[in-house]
Design an enzyme around this catalytic site. Structure first.
Site, PDB file in Angstrom:
ATOM      1  CG  ASP A  55      -2.005  -1.033   1.156  1.00 17.42           C
ATOM      2  OD1 ASP A  55      -2.376  -1.418   0.036  1.00 17.42           O
ATOM      3  OD2 ASP A  55      -2.494  -1.459   2.221  1.00 17.42           O
ATOM      4  CE1 TYR A 113       4.547  -6.947   3.359  1.00 17.59           C
ATOM      5  CE2 TYR A 113       4.017  -9.287   3.488  1.00 17.59           C
ATOM      6  CZ  TYR A 113       4.015  -8.088   2.791  1.00 17.59           C
ATOM      7  OH  TYR A 113       3.483  -8.038   1.528  1.00 17.59           O
TER       8      TYR A 113
END
Length: 256
Positions: A55, A113
């Site tokens: 994003d 992540y």
């Protein structure tokens, strides 16, 4: 056609995410422009296929993509050619000629992540684009205990944002680590799994921060997972603290 796999880093601050969007500066479009310049602007344009989307404001240390190009360049020549064209907020770390059955998205086995939380009293102007900020004391042992309940194969419906296009919300998280970086005064979360849903990592981080600051009981993860209700994990941590650290393909895909 020659297929190249590229491993690259980017500072997501000034990108509207990875995926191409009309009239927006995106990582995918920026890479596509560079690849097509090297290929002398063929018609139709050469697409660049990423391992997944990030994003707006999310960073990557080792994102992966592939593309097919009609010209052969050595791996090092390809890396240097792309870096000579790309802006300073994207860096090609490695370019590899791979077999044509390699796919940046579908060949991936797992992803890792990282999420960084600054614990300073006030927001640090030099870290605000690269961490989130949470000044309240955190109990890491409570967060680690709660994180253990997220590990494994679960339906993560309670931890996915609206707008997800996933056909299934079942994912497998292999490992979660939570550490304190005393030098930077940060708490650092690492998540490794076979794939993650839309905003899943950021929602899980926000949830664990609530547990670590005594806003939720330690055993709340199981209840919320079973409920499959997004309103029970209502908060989403900011994009600025999130990094795609690694995409693992399980094999060495590089050709000699």
């Amino acid at each position: 056609m020659y297929r190249y796999k590229i491993t690259f880093a980017y500072d997501g601050t000034n990108f509207s995410g990875f995926q191409i969007q009309p009239n927006k500066r995106t990582v995918e479009q920026t890479l596509k422009n560079a690849v097509n310049k090297i290929a002398k602007h063929p018609t139709p344009a050469i697409p660049v296929i990423g391992s997944g989307r990030t994003d707006a404001g999310v960073h990557a240390l080792n994102q992966v993509a592939h593309f097919d190009i009609p010209y052969h360049l050595s791996n090092e020549s390809m890396r240097k050619a792309l870096n000579s064209i790309l802006p300073l907020d994207i860096l090609i770390k490695k370019a590899e000629l791979v077999d044509n059955d390699f796919h940046a998205r579908y060949s991936a086995h797992r992803k890792t992540y990282r999420y960084r939380v600054d614990q300073g009293e006030f927001v640090n102007p030099f870290k605000r684009n690269y961490t989130s900020h949470f000044k309240y004391p955190l109990n890491l042992e409570k967060m680690r205990k709660a994180a253990d309940d997220l590990v494994g194969t679960h339906d993560f419906t309670s931890f996915v944002a609206s707008g997800s296009q996933a056909k299934s919300n079942v994912r497998t998280i292999e490992n979660i680590t939570i550490k304190r970086d005393e030098v930077r005064n940060e708490v650092v979360f690492d998540f490794t799994g076979n794939g993650f849903l839309y905003n899943q990592v950021r929602i899980m981080v926000a949830f664990l921060l609530e547990i670590g600051s005594n806003q939720r009981p330690v055993d709340d993860v199981s209840r919320v997972l079973k409920a499959k209700d997004r309103t029970l994990a209502r908060m989403t941590a900011p994009a600025s603290g999130l990094y795609l650290v690694n995409v693992d393909y399980g094999t060495n895909d590089e050709k000699d």
